[in-house]
Design a protein around this motif. Structure first.
Motif, mmCIF file in Angstrom:
data_model
loop_
_atom_site.group_PDB
_atom_site.id
_atom_site.type_symbol
_atom_site.label_atom_id
_atom_site.label_comp_id
_atom_site.label_asym_id
_atom_site.label_seq_id
_atom_site.Cartn_x
_atom_site.Cartn_y
_atom_site.Cartn_z
ATOM 1 N N PRO A 183 0.696 -0.952 -0.006
ATOM 2 C CA PRO A 183 -0.068 -0.360 0.269
ATOM 3 C C PRO A 183 0.824 0.993 -0.427
ATOM 4 N N LEU A 184 1.637 1.165 1.028
ATOM 5 C CA LEU A 184 2.637 2.212 0.305
ATOM 6 C C LEU A 184 3.101 2.478 -0.282
ATOM 7 N N ALA A 185 4.180 1.812 -1.557
ATOM 8 C CA ALA A 185 4.421 1.822 -3.004
ATOM 9 C C ALA A 185 3.619 2.419 -3.404
ATOM 10 N N THR A 186 2.399 1.705 -3.363
ATOM 11 C CA THR A 186 1.046 2.651 -5.121
ATOM 12 C C THR A 186 1.038 4.192 -4.070
ATOM 13 N N SER A 187 0.639 4.790 -3.146
ATOM 14 C CA SER A 187 0.270 5.550 -2.370
ATOM 15 C C SER A 187 1.756 6.540 -3.201
ATOM 16 N N ILE A 188 3.426 6.131 -3.205
ATOM 17 C CA ILE A 188 4.170 6.998 -3.189
ATOM 18 C C ILE A 188 4.287 6.816 -5.494
ATOM 19 N N LEU A 189 3.722 6.182 -5.958
ATOM 20 C CA LEU A 189 3.512 6.360 -7.246
ATOM 21 C C LEU A 189 2.741 7.128 -8.188
ATOM 22 N N GLY A 190 1.542 6.629 -7.095
ATOM 23 C CA GLY A 190 0.320 7.242 -7.270
ATOM 24 C C GLY A 190 0.072 6.860 -9.031
ATOM 25 N N ALA A 191 -0.246 8.024 -9.840
ATOM 26 C CA ALA A 191 -0.316 7.641 -11.377
ATOM 27 C C ALA A 191 0.518 7.327 -11.880
ATOM 28 N N GLU A 192 1.814 7.268 -11.721
ATOM 29 C CA GLU A 192 2.810 6.676 -12.257
ATOM 30 C C GLU A 192 2.589 4.452 -11.630
ATOM 31 N N ALA A 193 1.895 4.257 -10.969
ATOM 32 C CA ALA A 193 2.062 3.499 -10.469
ATOM 33 C C ALA A 193 2.565 2.428 -11.494
ATOM 34 N N ALA A 194 1.301 2.008 -12.903
ATOM 35 C CA ALA A 194 1.690 1.224 -13.737
ATOM 36 C C ALA A 194 3.305 1.246 -13.854
ATOM 37 N N ALA A 195 3.541 1.933 -14.601
ATOM 38 C CA ALA A 195 4.533 1.978 -14.883
ATOM 39 C C ALA A 195 6.255 1.943 -14.414
ATOM 40 N N GLY A 196 5.342 1.617 -12.712
ATOM 41 C CA GLY A 196 6.627 1.693 -11.890
ATOM 42 C C GLY A 196 7.238 0.605 -11.522
ATOM 43 N N GLU A 215 -2.837 -11.537 -5.043
ATOM 44 C CA GLU A 215 -3.884 -10.342 -4.611
ATOM 45 C C GLU A 215 -3.383 -9.058 -5.508
ATOM 46 N N PHE A 216 -2.174 -8.190 -4.764
ATOM 47 C CA PHE A 216 -1.280 -7.652 -5.595
ATOM 48 C C PHE A 216 -1.451 -7.051 -6.685
ATOM 49 N N ALA A 217 -0.498 -8.694 -6.925
ATOM 50 C CA ALA A 217 0.051 -8.451 -8.493
ATOM 51 C C ALA A 217 -1.586 -7.799 -9.451
ATOM 52 N N ALA A 218 -2.499 -8.929 -8.942
ATOM 53 C CA ALA A 218 -3.780 -9.015 -10.034
ATOM 54 C C ALA A 218 -4.505 -7.536 -9.723
ATOM 55 N N THR A 219 -4.052 -6.497 -8.664
ATOM 56 C CA THR A 219 -4.636 -5.731 -9.147
ATOM 57 C C THR A 219 -3.997 -4.361 -10.250
ATOM 58 N N PRO A 220 -5.295 -3.950 -10.823
ATOM 59 C CA PRO A 220 -5.284 -3.085 -11.811
ATOM 60 C C PRO A 220 -4.135 -1.840 -11.737
ATOM 61 N N GLU A 221 -3.146 -1.244 -12.627
ATOM 62 C CA GLU A 221 -2.822 -0.230 -12.072
ATOM 63 C C GLU A 221 -1.669 -0.065 -10.999
ATOM 64 N N THR A 222 -1.013 -1.722 -10.822
ATOM 65 C CA THR A 222 -0.422 -1.672 -9.478
ATOM 66 C C THR A 222 1.026 -2.126 -10.421
ATOM 67 N N ALA A 270 2.401 -14.937 -8.058
ATOM 68 C CA ALA A 270 2.046 -13.478 -7.914
ATOM 69 C C ALA A 270 2.901 -12.946 -8.865
ATOM 70 N N GLY A 271 3.892 -13.441 -9.472
ATOM 71 C CA GLY A 271 4.472 -13.024 -11.443
ATOM 72 C C GLY A 271 6.246 -12.539 -10.951
ATOM 73 N N VAL A 272 6.114 -12.313 -9.354
ATOM 74 C CA VAL A 272 7.734 -11.616 -8.744
ATOM 75 C C VAL A 272 8.368 -12.187 -9.453
ATOM 76 N N GLN A 273 9.896 -11.014 -10.382
ATOM 77 C CA GLN A 273 10.524 -12.103 -10.738
ATOM 78 C C GLN A 273 11.802 -11.814 -9.228
#
Length: 330
Positions: A183-196, A215-222, A270-273
């Protein structure tokens, strides 16, 4: 890939395509004139026709007008600007955001990587920042809780002192709660989350983290997630600054082994590399490639379609050279 190219194929300047039917009409009219002249030649007396005809043995099917029309069509389609792919703007490519989440727990004191896993993590972060010069990077420290250490910054000199101050003793809660980071990472990236990119630098994950990561990986715009895992499967001894070994609840040395089975499950669910730490910068290069791959997959609002007209310039050049065949232009 071929289907994707076909689906996105279009022309940047389609108004130039209006010349194509004009050219085809002119070609048809000239071709009609040539056909009429040939038919008219049949009414001439045979002994006169043979005297007036040059190159009697030839049965020409390809005329100069055919050649010129094909060349003109190549130039028209090239001018119309065929395209099927986009090019990200330099601003977008140079500012790919990244959030680095460092685990600052007692297991990171382990000495299986010298001097400690946490020290090695600091070195890796500095190497990564040097290769990402000019791109914004944020820093999160986590153990049983997660905290923003540094918001996105392009200044390595600003991040360095905060990075060096990280120590398990300053973390308010013990543990390794990777789920508190997202949640912290998503709030930091904001609108640029999908590219981050959210990069975990730790010595592994807990089985309880797997569902939260999936669950986080399946959420859009993360952001996409990668993990640089430090430590060996055998583990080491976690030592406090005074040299005493860290013990776990219930007694005995703290278990610092890296669970490869959990890492495999994290990748699959989760598709984490997951990249295991190596000597040198091969691990950092893999992390950077993953980040760049995620950037290419993201949509750049300022992206421009790449003009692929140059593909048609080669046949146009060849057709132009063939115009100089003897008997056509001289």
């Amino acid at each position: 890939m071929a289907f994707a190219m076909t689906a996105s194929f279009h022309f940047i300047r389609p108004e130039w395509l209006a010349l194509a039917p004009v050219l085809m009409t002119l070609w048809w009219l000239v071709r009609q004139r040539i056909r009429e002249r040939r038919q008219a030649a049949t009414v001439v007396a045979p002994h006169l026709q043979s005297a007036l005809t040059v190159d009697q043995g030839s049965s020409q099917r390809w005329f100069l007008i055919d050649h010129l029309t094909l060349l003109a069509l190549c130039l028209v389609f090239a001018t119309a600007g065929p395209t099927w792919s986009q090019q990200n703007s330099p601003w977008f490519e140079e500012t790919a955001p990244m959030v680095i989440a460092i685990e600052v727990s007692d297991s990171m004191r382990s000495n299986d990587l010298l001097p400690t896993r946490l020290d090695r993590a600091r070195f890796k972060v500095m190497d990564l920042l040097a290769l990402r010069a000019g791109a914004p990077t944020a820093l999160i420290a986590y153990a049983g809780s997660a905290h923003i250490v540094m918001p996105p910054s392009k200044d390595i000199a600003v991040i360095t002192p905060f990075l060096e101050s990280l120590d398990p003793a300053i973390m308010p809660e013990p543990g390794t709660r990777a789920d508190r980071v997202m949640p912290l990472a998503t709030s930091i990236l904001g609108a640029e989350a999908a590219a981050g990119t959210l990069l975990f630098i730790n010595d592994g994950f807990e089985p309880l983290d797997i569902d939260a990561l999936a669950e986080f990986a399946a959420t859009p715009e993360t952001p996409s997630m990668s993990a640089l895992v430090l430590g060996s499967d055998e583990g080491g001894v976690a030592l406090l600054p005074d040299g005493t070994a860290v013990t776990q609840v219930g007694g005995g040395l703290l278990d610092t082994r890296v669970d490869s089975t959990v890492l495999n499950r994290v990748t699959k669910a989760a598709g984490v590399q997951v990249v295991r730490s190596t000597v040198g910068d091969r691990d950092i290069q893999r992390i950077l490639r993953a980040s760049e791959s995620n950037l290419r997959a993201a949509e750049d609002p300022d992206a421009q379609w790449k003009d692929q007209a140059w593909w048609l310039l080669w046949p146009a050049l060849l057709l132009s050279l063939l115009l100089f065949r003897r008997g056509w232009t001289f």
